[in-house]
Design an enzyme around this catalytic site. Structure first.
Site, PDB file in Angstrom:
ATOM      1  N   GLY A 119      -3.948  -3.333  50.724  1.00 56.34           N
ATOM      2  CA  GLY A 119      -5.201  -3.879  50.196  1.00 56.34           C
ATOM      3  C   GLY A 119      -5.063  -5.325  49.775  1.00 56.34           C
ATOM      4  O   GLY A 119      -5.460  -5.711  48.676  1.00 56.34           O
ATOM      5  N   ALA A 121      -7.486   9.529  36.417  1.00 52.61           N
ATOM      6  CA  ALA A 121      -6.516  10.558  36.813  1.00 52.61           C
ATOM      7  C   ALA A 121      -5.581  10.021  37.893  1.00 52.61           C
ATOM      8  O   ALA A 121      -4.364  10.238  37.848  1.00 52.61           O
ATOM      9  CB  ALA A 121      -7.251  11.806  37.318  1.00 52.61           C
ATOM     10  N   ALA A 122      -6.147   9.298  38.842  1.00 50.21           N
ATOM     11  CA  ALA A 122      -5.317   8.726  39.910  1.00 50.21           C
ATOM     12  C   ALA A 122      -4.351   7.688  39.339  1.00 50.21           C
ATOM     13  O   ALA A 122      -3.168   7.660  39.690  1.00 50.21           O
ATOM     14  CB  ALA A 122      -6.202   8.081  40.977  1.00 50.21           C
ATOM     15  N   LYS A 123      -4.847   6.830  38.447  1.00 48.42           N
ATOM     16  CA  LYS A 123      -4.008   5.757  37.905  1.00 48.42           C
ATOM     17  C   LYS A 123      -2.944   6.307  36.956  1.00 48.42           C
ATOM     18  O   LYS A 123      -1.836   5.768  36.880  1.00 48.42           O
ATOM     19  CB  LYS A 123      -4.881   4.709  37.202  1.00 48.42           C
ATOM     20  CG  LYS A 123      -5.805   3.932  38.152  1.00 48.42           C
ATOM     21  CD  LYS A 123      -5.017   3.209  39.232  1.00 48.42           C
ATOM     22  CE  LYS A 123      -5.883   2.260  40.060  1.00 48.42           C
ATOM     23  NZ  LYS A 123      -5.104   1.617  41.149  1.00 48.42           N
ATOM     24  N   ASN A 148      -1.166  -1.462  46.203  1.00 48.49           N
ATOM     25  CA  ASN A 148      -2.265  -2.105  45.484  1.00 48.49           C
ATOM     26  C   ASN A 148      -3.637  -1.579  45.909  1.00 48.49           C
ATOM     27  O   ASN A 148      -4.585  -1.641  45.123  1.00 48.49           O
ATOM     28  CB  ASN A 148      -2.181  -3.624  45.720  1.00 48.49           C
ATOM     29  CG  ASN A 148      -3.441  -4.338  45.312  1.00 48.49           C
ATOM     30  OD1 ASN A 148      -3.665  -4.609  44.138  1.00 48.49           O
ATOM     31  ND2 ASN A 148      -4.320  -4.618  46.282  1.00 48.49           N
ATOM     32  N   SER A 190      -6.359  -7.968  51.505  1.00 47.18           N
ATOM     33  CA  SER A 190      -7.384  -8.855  52.066  1.00 47.18           C
ATOM     34  C   SER A 190      -8.170  -9.559  50.968  1.00 47.18           C
ATOM     35  O   SER A 190      -8.713 -10.643  51.180  1.00 47.18           O
ATOM     36  CB  SER A 190      -8.333  -8.056  52.965  1.00 47.18           C
ATOM     37  OG  SER A 190      -8.656  -6.813  52.380  1.00 47.18           O
ATOM     38  N   ARG A 191      -8.232  -8.928  49.791  1.00 45.74           N
ATOM     39  CA  ARG A 191      -9.055  -9.491  48.710  1.00 45.74           C
ATOM     40  C   ARG A 191      -8.381  -9.270  47.351  1.00 45.74           C
ATOM     41  O   ARG A 191      -7.436  -8.498  47.238  1.00 45.74           O
ATOM     42  CB  ARG A 191     -10.433  -8.794  48.693  1.00 45.74           C
ATOM     43  CG  ARG A 191     -11.237  -9.050  49.935  1.00 45.74           C
ATOM     44  CD  ARG A 191     -12.611  -8.390  49.877  1.00 45.74           C
ATOM     45  NE  ARG A 191     -12.563  -6.969  50.168  1.00 45.74           N
ATOM     46  CZ  ARG A 191     -13.039  -6.029  49.355  1.00 45.74           C
ATOM     47  NH1 ARG A 191     -13.571  -6.347  48.209  1.00 45.74           N
ATOM     48  NH2 ARG A 191     -12.968  -4.755  49.697  1.00 45.74           N
ATOM     49  N   TYR A 209     -10.770   8.064  38.718  1.00 48.89           N
ATOM     50  CA  TYR A 209      -9.956   6.836  38.787  1.00 48.89           C
ATOM     51  C   TYR A 209      -8.814   6.887  37.763  1.00 48.89           C
ATOM     52  O   TYR A 209      -7.665   6.579  38.084  1.00 48.89           O
ATOM     53  CB  TYR A 209     -10.881   5.651  38.540  1.00 48.89           C
ATOM     54  CG  TYR A 209     -10.254   4.282  38.641  1.00 48.89           C
ATOM     55  CD1 TYR A 209      -9.941   3.723  39.875  1.00 48.89           C
ATOM     56  CD2 TYR A 209     -10.004   3.523  37.498  1.00 48.89           C
ATOM     57  CE1 TYR A 209      -9.395   2.444  39.972  1.00 48.89           C
ATOM     58  CE2 TYR A 209      -9.463   2.246  37.580  1.00 48.89           C
ATOM     59  CZ  TYR A 209      -9.155   1.708  38.812  1.00 48.89           C
ATOM     60  OH  TYR A 209      -8.619   0.445  38.896  1.00 48.89           O
ATOM     61  N   SER A 226      -3.552   0.920  36.208  1.00 52.59           N
ATOM     62  CA  SER A 226      -4.655   0.308  35.455  1.00 52.59           C
ATOM     63  C   SER A 226      -4.511   0.701  33.993  1.00 52.59           C
ATOM     64  O   SER A 226      -3.978   1.780  33.685  1.00 52.59           O
ATOM     65  CB  SER A 226      -5.988   0.835  35.989  1.00 52.59           C
ATOM     66  OG  SER A 226      -7.038   0.521  35.086  1.00 52.59           O
TER      67      SER A 226
END
Ligand code: NAP
Length: 247
Positions: free
Chosen positions: A12, A157-159, A90, A14-15, A155, A142
């Site tokens: 990730g 939970a994933a982080k 990322n 590109s930005r 989000y 995060s």
């Protein structure tokens, strides 16, 4: 330069934060694989910035949630450049909603990109790192993974999952001179946060000791430090880059 002859894959990139990481690693001498999901134009722009910093760049479209696409990307890099020394996980997305409105597809999409993506990528680069007896894996988590946040259960939970993943891999790979760390950014000015309501932005800023948003480059500096020799005795750690938001 510190990272000369190293190859970095930044998912990730590109930005946003990924782009800043790609450019900073290039400034320190690393060749950079600019991975992206769909925005080829932005990826080419990042690649141009990497080359302007004096390093080689390769853009590769691959959905990190898709194991086959990730494996193909890493194989391509190994064929073309022969090594992968640094992996920065990322790539990330949000699909925010309060639990009653949080659809299964939004749960799955966020977990698949943000958490399974890191697993897919780490698994695909581990062999060359083990062989080289050197490696750096840096997972972008995060502050939300540490504190939780209403409306971001998927989000967060994933982080938070990424933190357990980071610490476990650090224990697995430490004896092979591969470090695994996480960076937990706070409120950073990117496309991801650009769409937040002004009121929400104000509320967040009230909690930031430094009283301003962070810049992607301020996260990239910490990632680049963790990728370098100077961080060789740091593993399994979570470095928060949040302007004091989590104090
Ligand atoms: P962003 O500006 O929205 O950029 C997201 C990047 O991820 C883009 O390059 C995008 O590629 C790529 N991407 C999305 N889904 C992908 C997939 N399935 N496979 C491969 N690449 C994918 O985000 P950002 O703010 O820079 O965030 C970067 C990371 O930092 C994320 O993990 C995010 O959760 C984390 N983070 C951000 C903040 C913040 O305040 N911004 C705070 C804490 C943590 P395309 O350009 O092709 O779409």
């Amino acid at each position: 330069m510190e990272l000369s002859n190293k190859v970095a894959v930044v998912t990730g990139s590109s930005r946003g934060i990924g782009r800043a990481v790609a450019v900073e690693l290039a400034r320190r001498g690393a060749d950079v694989v600019v991975n992206y999901a769909g925005n080829a134009e932005a990826a080419e722009e990042t690649a141009g910035a990497v080359r302007a910093a004096g390093s080689r760049a390769m853009t590769v479209q691959a959905d990190v949630a898709d194991q086959q696409q990730v494996n193909d990307m890493m194989q391509l890099v190994l064929r073309e450049w022969g090594r992968i020394d640094i992996l920065v996980n990322n790539a990330g997305i949000t699909r925010d909603n309060l639990l009653p409105r949080l659809r299964e597809e939004d749960w799955d999409a966020v977990l698949n990109v943000n958490l399974k993506g890191a697993y897919n990528c780490a698994r695909a680069v581990i062999r060359p790192m083990l062989k080289a007896r050197w490696g750096r894996i840096i997972n972008i988590s995060s502050v939300v993974g540490l504190t939780g946040n209403a409306g971001q259960a998927n989000y967060a939970a994933a982080k938070a999952g990424l933190l357990g993943f980071t610490k476990s891999l650090a224990r697995e790979l430490g004896s092979r001179n591969i470090t695994v760390n996480a960076v937990a950014p706070g409120y950073i000015a990117t496309d991801m946060t650009a769409g937040l309501a002004e009121e929400t932005k104000g509320e967040i800023l009230n909690r930031v000791a430094l009283g301003r948003l962070g810049a992607p480059e301020e996260v990239a500096a910490v990632v680049a430090f963790l990728a370098g020799e100077g961080a060789g005795y740091i593993t399994g750690q979570v470095i928060t880059v949040d302007g004091g938001m989590g104090i």
